[in-house]
Write a protein that holds these residues in place. Sequence first.
Motif, short mmCIF file in Angstrom:
data_model
loop_
_atom_site.label_atom_id
_atom_site.label_comp_id
_atom_site.label_asym_id
_atom_site.label_seq_id
_atom_site.Cartn_x
_atom_site.Cartn_y
_atom_site.Cartn_z
N SER A 78 0.81 -1.22 0.00
CA SER A 78 0.00 0.00 0.00
C SER A 78 0.84 1.27 0.00
O SER A 78 0.48 2.27 -0.63
CB SER A 78 -0.93 0.00 1.21
N TYR A 79 1.99 1.26 0.69
CA TYR A 79 2.83 2.46 0.74
C TYR A 79 3.34 2.79 -0.67
O TYR A 79 3.35 3.96 -1.09
CB TYR A 79 4.01 2.26 1.69
N ALA A 80 3.80 1.75 -1.38
CA ALA A 80 4.30 1.97 -2.72
C ALA A 80 3.17 2.39 -3.66
O ALA A 80 3.36 3.27 -4.51
CB ALA A 80 4.98 0.70 -3.25
N ILE A 81 2.01 1.78 -3.52
CA ILE A 81 0.87 2.13 -4.36
C ILE A 81 0.52 3.61 -4.18
O ILE A 81 0.30 4.34 -5.15
CB ILE A 81 -0.35 1.25 -4.03
N THR A 82 0.47 4.06 -2.94
CA THR A 82 0.14 5.46 -2.65
C THR A 82 1.17 6.40 -3.27
O THR A 82 0.82 7.41 -3.90
CB THR A 82 0.07 5.69 -1.14
N ALA A 83 2.46 6.05 -3.12
CA ALA A 83 3.52 6.91 -3.65
C ALA A 83 3.46 6.95 -5.18
O ALA A 83 3.66 8.01 -5.79
CB ALA A 83 4.88 6.40 -3.19
N ILE A 84 3.19 5.82 -5.81
CA ILE A 84 3.12 5.76 -7.27
C ILE A 84 1.92 6.55 -7.78
O ILE A 84 2.02 7.29 -8.77
CB ILE A 84 3.06 4.30 -7.75
N GLU A 85 0.78 6.41 -7.11
CA GLU A 85 -0.41 7.14 -7.54
C GLU A 85 -0.20 8.64 -7.44
O GLU A 85 -0.62 9.41 -8.33
CB GLU A 85 -1.62 6.70 -6.70
N GLU A 86 0.44 9.10 -6.36
CA GLU A 86 0.72 10.53 -6.22
C GLU A 86 1.67 11.00 -7.32
O GLU A 86 1.50 12.10 -7.87
CB GLU A 86 1.31 10.80 -4.84
N TYR A 87 2.64 10.20 -7.63
CA TYR A 87 3.58 10.54 -8.71
C TYR A 87 2.86 10.62 -10.05
O TYR A 87 3.09 11.55 -10.84
CB TYR A 87 4.71 9.52 -8.75
N LEU A 88 1.98 9.65 -10.32
CA LEU A 88 1.26 9.62 -11.60
C LEU A 88 0.34 10.83 -11.76
O LEU A 88 0.15 11.34 -12.88
CB LEU A 88 0.44 8.32 -11.70
N VAL A 89 -0.25 11.30 -10.67
CA VAL A 89 -1.19 12.42 -10.74
C VAL A 89 -0.46 13.76 -10.75
O VAL A 89 -0.79 14.65 -11.56
CB VAL A 89 -2.18 12.35 -9.55
N ARG A 90 0.54 13.91 -9.90
CA ARG A 90 1.14 15.22 -9.69
C ARG A 90 2.41 15.49 -10.51
O ARG A 90 2.69 16.65 -10.83
CB ARG A 90 1.49 15.39 -8.21
N VAL A 91 3.16 14.47 -10.82
CA VAL A 91 4.49 14.68 -11.38
C VAL A 91 4.64 14.18 -12.82
O VAL A 91 5.13 14.92 -13.68
CB VAL A 91 5.57 14.00 -10.50
N ARG A 92 4.23 12.96 -13.08
CA ARG A 92 4.49 12.40 -14.40
C ARG A 92 3.90 13.23 -15.55
O ARG A 92 4.58 13.42 -16.57
CB ARG A 92 3.98 10.96 -14.48
N PRO A 93 2.65 13.76 -15.42
CA PRO A 93 2.14 14.58 -16.52
C PRO A 93 3.02 15.80 -16.81
O PRO A 93 3.21 16.17 -17.97
CB PRO A 93 0.75 14.99 -16.03
N ARG A 94 3.57 16.39 -15.75
CA ARG A 94 4.44 17.56 -15.92
C ARG A 94 5.73 17.18 -16.65
O ARG A 94 6.16 17.85 -17.58
CB ARG A 94 4.77 18.17 -14.56
N PHE A 95 6.33 16.08 -16.22
CA PHE A 95 7.56 15.63 -16.87
C PHE A 95 7.28 15.21 -18.32
O PHE A 95 8.07 15.49 -19.22
CB PHE A 95 8.16 14.45 -16.10
N SER A 96 6.17 14.52 -18.52
CA SER A 96 5.84 14.01 -19.85
C SER A 96 5.65 15.14 -20.86
O SER A 96 6.00 15.01 -22.04
CB SER A 96 4.57 13.17 -19.79
N SER A 97 5.13 16.27 -20.40
CA SER A 97 4.88 17.40 -21.30
C SER A 97 6.16 18.04 -21.80
O SER A 97 6.15 18.80 -22.77
CB SER A 97 4.04 18.46 -20.59
N GLU A 98 7.29 17.72 -21.15
CA GLU A 98 8.58 18.31 -21.54
C GLU A 98 9.27 17.52 -22.64
O GLU A 98 10.29 17.95 -23.16
CB GLU A 98 9.50 18.39 -20.31
N GLY A 99 8.74 16.36 -22.99
CA GLY A 99 9.39 15.54 -24.00
C GLY A 99 8.40 14.86 -24.91
O GLY A 99 7.21 15.21 -24.93
N ARG A 100 8.90 13.91 -25.66
CA ARG A 100 8.03 13.16 -26.55
C ARG A 100 7.22 12.15 -25.76
O ARG A 100 7.61 11.71 -24.69
CB ARG A 100 8.88 12.42 -27.60
N SER A 101 6.09 11.78 -26.31
CA SER A 101 5.22 10.82 -25.64
C SER A 101 5.94 9.49 -25.47
O SER A 101 6.57 8.98 -26.39
CB SER A 101 3.95 10.61 -26.46
N THR A 102 5.91 8.95 -24.27
CA THR A 102 6.56 7.67 -23.98
C THR A 102 5.71 6.90 -22.97
O THR A 102 5.09 7.51 -22.10
CB THR A 102 7.98 7.88 -23.41
#
Length: 298
Positions: free
Chosen positions: A182-206
């Motif tokens: 559960s700890y890892a799931i929570t950390a991954i979900e927060e990353y997917l919502v808050r961080v990954r979209p921001r990083f993804s917008s800086e480069g090509r779709s991957t």
Amino acid sequence: MTPDAAMAGYLRHVAVERGLADNTVSAYRRDLTGYVAFLAARGIDDITAVQVPDVTAYLRSIGEEGKSPASAGRMLSSVRGLHRFLIDDRIAVTDPTAEVSPPKLAMRLPKALTIDQVAALLAATSGDDPVRQRDRALLELLYATGARISEAVALDVDDLGEQRSVRLNGKGGKQRIVPVGSYAITAIEEYLVRVRPRFSSEGRSTPALFLGPRGARMSRQSAWLAIRAAAERAKLDVQLSPHTLRHSFATHLLAGGADVRVVQELLGHASVATTQLYTLVTIDTLRDVYAASHPRAR
């Protein structure tokens, strides 16, 4: 055929026909140059005249020179490759290295962090900084699954299962499904919502799960640097390796009563013998506790 000619033919074979890297070919050349010199000193000028005692004497001479068992084993492997090549090319009919065993390596127990040290390491990734949030998701996943760093950075978003699991691609292309806590799931979900979209917008779709700030898939080296940076912030005075969280995962599971074959499946080990190294770590821990606690242990 002279030993020098045999060596030249073999090096040509591994470089041209097998296409091995220049560094690998250079390593073979270094090993075999010493072997050829050893044969010359024994008066052997025909490679097909080499006998088992000659190879045994060569291996013994390596040890007398102060070479480590690991180095001696590598050098014997180079010599074995040469003689097998001679058989394949029908230059020789027997392999004098077949009956020679490499020196036994000292058993190295994997290093693991304590549970408190892992907690301190993970706590050092807390904060609102996007990179820290990504690193927390990464480190939580590594400790939750026992994944190799290379397996973690190779993950795509689609490798995350719906039922708190992840699909890891291990050595030899073997896949395994590993549950995620559960700890890892929570950390991954927060990353997917808050961080990954921001990083993804800086480069090509991957499809990559873990991205760098410029939108590219996170590299293995970057992941290793993230672990080291967290350890420095946590002021952990321990020697880390890229496998530290993997070792800790296995050791803590076994210490908690997990069956060794279950841990083998989770780690993706082909042989249970590899996993059983971790049981030695837990036995050492039990021995220390016993010696410190039992009134008649000392």
